[in-house]
Write a protein that holds these residues in place. Structure first.
Motif: not given
Length: 85
Positions: A22-25, A49, A54
């Motif tokens: 994922s983008r956040s990970d 970020a 996504e």
């Protein structure tokens, strides 16, 4: 400890991530990397970020999004080499 990576050498660093991601990970995994650009440096996690996707299926997808997220000035003059290609 902060890791400094030149933009021309970022692909191997992205390949170290486990995909799909994922983008956040991905941003969290790269939060300790300072990306050296033609006009300074930025935090790689912060740039990831700010990408539009996504998630990423592979390092190639992430690298492409990274290129799109950076301003053109960050890439330097396309007619010049930074000497370490």
């Amino acid at each position: 400890m902060t890791e400094n990576v030149k933009l021309s050498r970022v692909e191997p660093r992205l390949e170290e991530l486990s995909y799909p991601i994922s983008r956040s990970d991905a941003a969290a995994e790269c939060s300790d990397v300072e990306l050296q650009l033609a006009d300074g440096e930025v935090n790689l996690g912060d740039v990831i970020a700010d990408t539009g996707s996504e998630s990423f299926g592979g390092s190639g997808e992430l690298y492409e999004e990274l290129q799109n997220a950076l301003p053109m000035e960050a890439l330097g003059d396309p007619r010049q080499s930074d000497g370490d290609a």
